[in-house]
Design a protein around this motif. Sequence first.
Motif, mmCIF file in Angstrom:
data_model
loop_
_atom_site.group_PDB
_atom_site.id
_atom_site.type_symbol
_atom_site.label_atom_id
_atom_site.label_comp_id
_atom_site.label_asym_id
_atom_site.label_seq_id
_atom_site.Cartn_x
_atom_site.Cartn_y
_atom_site.Cartn_z
ATOM 1 N N VAL A 240 14.816 -29.752 43.404
ATOM 2 C CA VAL A 240 14.036 -30.090 42.206
ATOM 3 C C VAL A 240 14.556 -31.397 41.626
ATOM 4 O O VAL A 240 15.711 -31.508 41.220
ATOM 5 N N GLU A 241 13.664 -32.389 41.578
ATOM 6 C CA GLU A 241 14.062 -33.677 41.024
ATOM 7 C C GLU A 241 14.052 -33.649 39.497
ATOM 8 O O GLU A 241 14.953 -34.181 38.860
ATOM 9 N N PHE A 264 9.303 -31.886 43.034
ATOM 10 C CA PHE A 264 10.176 -31.597 44.179
ATOM 11 C C PHE A 264 10.426 -32.849 45.010
ATOM 12 O O PHE A 264 9.691 -33.849 44.919
ATOM 13 N N THR A 265 11.455 -32.772 45.803
ATOM 14 C CA THR A 265 11.780 -33.868 46.711
ATOM 15 C C THR A 265 10.603 -34.118 47.652
ATOM 16 O O THR A 265 10.110 -33.185 48.296
ATOM 17 N N PRO A 266 10.091 -35.363 47.762
ATOM 18 C CA PRO A 266 8.972 -35.646 48.665
ATOM 19 C C PRO A 266 9.313 -35.266 50.105
ATOM 20 O O PRO A 266 10.442 -35.441 50.564
ATOM 21 N N GLY A 267 8.302 -34.734 50.805
ATOM 22 C CA GLY A 267 8.487 -34.382 52.206
ATOM 23 C C GLY A 267 9.098 -33.018 52.448
ATOM 24 O O GLY A 267 9.325 -32.630 53.600
ATOM 25 N N LEU A 268 9.377 -32.283 51.404
ATOM 26 C CA LEU A 268 9.981 -30.960 51.556
ATOM 27 C C LEU A 268 8.960 -29.999 52.160
ATOM 28 O O LEU A 268 7.805 -29.937 51.727
ATOM 29 N N ALA A 269 9.366 -29.233 53.157
ATOM 30 C CA ALA A 269 8.470 -28.293 53.819
ATOM 31 C C ALA A 269 8.077 -27.167 52.875
ATOM 32 O O ALA A 269 8.767 -26.885 51.890
ATOM 33 N N ILE A 270 6.943 -26.498 53.178
ATOM 34 C CA ILE A 270 6.444 -25.412 52.331
ATOM 35 C C ILE A 270 7.487 -24.311 52.200
ATOM 36 O O ILE A 270 7.703 -23.762 51.118
ATOM 37 N N GLU A 271 8.155 -24.003 53.320
ATOM 38 C CA GLU A 271 9.181 -22.957 53.273
ATOM 39 C C GLU A 271 10.313 -23.359 52.324
ATOM 40 O O GLU A 271 10.852 -22.523 51.585
ATOM 41 N N GLY A 272 10.663 -24.623 52.323
ATOM 42 C CA GLY A 272 11.712 -25.116 51.432
ATOM 43 C C GLY A 272 11.295 -25.036 49.973
ATOM 44 O O GLY A 272 12.105 -24.711 49.099
ATOM 45 N N ILE A 294 7.739 -15.546 34.940
ATOM 46 C CA ILE A 294 7.988 -16.954 35.267
ATOM 47 C C ILE A 294 6.927 -17.448 36.244
ATOM 48 O O ILE A 294 6.685 -16.814 37.286
ATOM 49 N N TYR A 295 6.289 -18.562 35.910
ATOM 50 C CA TYR A 295 5.324 -19.214 36.793
ATOM 51 C C TYR A 295 5.781 -20.652 37.015
ATOM 52 O O TYR A 295 5.876 -21.434 36.060
ATOM 53 N N LEU A 296 6.069 -20.991 38.269
ATOM 54 C CA LEU A 296 6.527 -22.334 38.603
ATOM 55 C C LEU A 296 5.548 -22.973 39.592
ATOM 56 O O LEU A 296 5.207 -22.376 40.610
ATOM 57 N N GLU A 297 5.137 -24.187 39.253
ATOM 58 C CA GLU A 297 4.172 -24.913 40.090
ATOM 59 C C GLU A 297 4.828 -26.165 40.660
ATOM 60 O O GLU A 297 5.335 -26.993 39.908
ATOM 61 N N PRO A 298 4.830 -26.300 41.994
ATOM 62 C CA PRO A 298 5.415 -27.510 42.597
ATOM 63 C C PRO A 298 4.455 -28.687 42.499
ATOM 64 O O PRO A 298 3.243 -28.533 42.552
ATOM 65 N N ASP A 299 5.017 -29.861 42.341
ATOM 66 C CA ASP A 299 4.204 -31.071 42.265
ATOM 67 C C ASP A 299 5.075 -32.255 42.631
ATOM 68 O O ASP A 299 6.306 -32.155 42.700
ATOM 69 N N LEU A 300 4.426 -33.390 42.868
ATOM 70 C CA LEU A 300 5.170 -34.625 43.108
ATOM 71 C C LEU A 300 5.480 -35.299 41.781
ATOM 72 O O LEU A 300 4.651 -35.305 40.872
ATOM 73 N N ASP A 301 6.670 -35.843 41.672
ATOM 74 C CA ASP A 301 7.064 -36.562 40.460
ATOM 75 C C ASP A 301 6.494 -37.968 40.544
ATOM 76 O O ASP A 301 7.131 -38.899 41.025
ATOM 77 N N ARG A 302 5.251 -38.125 40.056
ATOM 78 C CA ARG A 302 4.533 -39.399 40.207
ATOM 79 C C ARG A 302 5.139 -40.504 39.356
ATOM 80 O O ARG A 302 4.894 -41.675 39.579
#
Length: 309
Positions: A240-241, A264-272, A294-302
């Motif tokens: 997590v960035e 999240f770190t770019p390029g991280l696999a779905i399993e990761g 708890i609800y957590l949503e992954p995204d790119l840190d644009r």
Amino acid sequence: MSAGGGTKAILAALGANAGIAAAKFVGYAITGSSSMLAEAVHSVADTANQGLLLLGGRTAKRRATPDHPFGYGRDRYFYSFIVALMLFTLGSVFAIYEGIHKLEEPEALTSPIVAVVILVVAIGLEGLSFRTAVHESRPLKGSLSWWQFIRQAKVPELPVVLLEDTGALIGLVLALGGVGLTVLTGDPVWDAVGTLCIGTLLGVIAIILIIEMKSLLIGEGAAAPVLSRIVGELEGGAAVERVIHIKTLYLGPEELMVAAKLGFTPGLAIEGVATAIDEAEARIRAAVPEARVIYLEPDLDRSSVTPAS
């Protein structure tokens, strides 16, 4: 701890107020003191209020349903709000009305020593109830001041009982002062003045409770220290960035919902990503036990992405 402590404080206040209410009505019947009557009605309202708090604690334990998927935890806030309204109507408004009536038509007291004895005994019983509420509140209060605890507590019962007991003790002193001054001066107006002071006091306490319980009822988020702890745990994972966005909401006194969008770190696999989310949830629950939903949503840190030239 908070639920059990709250119940113990409520039961202590319930027993004290029921006995005190009966004694005050007897005292009013003997003396005709308006201060005694105002305090008797106040104790009846407090007794009913303790019953409502116990009812709220019971109904809040119901299982979640399709219509109420997050459960009934806020029932405790609802019944505490009703308690505040009852304190205002049955306690404050009645006392002010009775005080004005006695000012317009003063009546001499009979057997005032009876009122004094009952009020002194009532002060002792209310003191025991107040002591129980203080003892049960200390573990939750921590380093906060008592005013901060009342303003920030998510468990509604203990602040309600604390304020009720505080109002009862001060009200008893005011009633004792009204009766005492009436005896010393021979002027029953002082009894009416004591009654008006009791009504004003109860009105102030009721308004404080109404404001605080309304805030909890419509939804409050985690306090700043708790929110910082949650963010720190979310950003503590290697994948997590940063936390892009986060919202929290108390579904009940001991159930906090956390919803966050994580970069999240770019390029991280779905399993990761899935593993990182599971680990983040575990860290939050360990650090903040009341964070149960708890609800957590992954995204790119644009914000960290450099735009193409």
